[in-house]
Design a protein around this motif. Structure first.
Motif, short mmCIF file in Angstrom:
data_model
loop_
_atom_site.label_atom_id
_atom_site.label_comp_id
_atom_site.label_asym_id
_atom_site.label_seq_id
_atom_site.Cartn_x
_atom_site.Cartn_y
_atom_site.Cartn_z
N GLN A 108 0.96 -1.24 0.07
CA GLN A 108 0.01 0.12 0.03
C GLN A 108 0.98 1.17 0.08
O GLN A 108 0.63 2.44 -0.63
CB GLN A 108 -0.97 0.06 1.14
CG GLN A 108 -2.01 -0.94 0.98
CD GLN A 108 -3.00 -0.69 2.19
OE1 GLN A 108 -2.80 -0.06 3.45
NE2 GLN A 108 -4.13 -1.40 2.21
N GLN A 109 1.97 1.30 0.76
CA GLN A 109 2.78 2.32 0.90
C GLN A 109 3.41 2.60 -0.49
O GLN A 109 3.54 3.95 -0.94
CB GLN A 109 4.02 2.13 1.85
CG GLN A 109 4.85 3.36 2.34
CD GLN A 109 4.10 4.59 2.81
OE1 GLN A 109 3.10 4.29 3.68
NE2 GLN A 109 4.52 5.50 2.43
N ALA A 110 3.79 1.82 -1.23
CA ALA A 110 4.45 1.91 -2.52
C ALA A 110 3.51 2.32 -3.60
O ALA A 110 3.82 3.33 -4.35
CB ALA A 110 5.22 0.53 -2.94
N LEU A 111 2.13 1.72 -3.62
CA LEU A 111 1.44 2.33 -4.44
C LEU A 111 1.02 3.63 -4.12
O LEU A 111 0.73 4.58 -5.09
CB LEU A 111 0.03 1.45 -4.46
CG LEU A 111 -1.18 1.87 -5.20
CD1 LEU A 111 -0.79 1.85 -6.57
CD2 LEU A 111 -2.24 0.86 -4.91
N ALA A 112 0.84 4.03 -3.03
CA ALA A 112 0.59 5.26 -2.54
C ALA A 112 1.59 6.49 -2.99
O ALA A 112 1.37 7.42 -3.52
CB ALA A 112 0.46 5.58 -1.08
#
Length: 96
Positions: A33-37
């Motif tokens: 989720q962090q990388a996508l964000a």
């Protein structure tokens, strides 16, 4: 069940499948989720909230998410339509 209640139930099922597809695609791509964000230039909470149905994605956001995780947005939508369309059309025809 009334037509309105039936359509709401259908919508909820479609939305759950839609979100599950996006979540699974992100995980299959090995993207947190962090990388996508970060790819979206949004906070991690943005991804968490739409994946948990706490907020909705608009069409432009959906296209951005699809591009960021490398999925074909047409296939996602086609999959949703092909699963529910016959049942939904049948309900709409009976209501006339």
């Amino acid at each position: 069940m009334s037509l309105v209640a039936s359509l709401k139930t259908t919508y909820l099922r479609q939305n759950e499948r839609f979100l599950a597809q996006l979540r699974a695609a992100r995980k299959n791509a090995g993207v947190s989720q962090q990388a996508l964000a970060k790819r979206l230039r949004r906070p991690q909470s943005f991804v968490s909230k739409y994946e948990n149905a706490e907020r909705r994605l608009d069409v432009v956001e959906f296209l951005q998410v699809a591009q960021a995780i490398g999925i074909d947005p047409h296939k996602v939508i086609d999959g949703l339509l092909s699963e529910e369309e016959p049942q939904l059309l049948s309900k709409l025809r009976r209501a006339r």
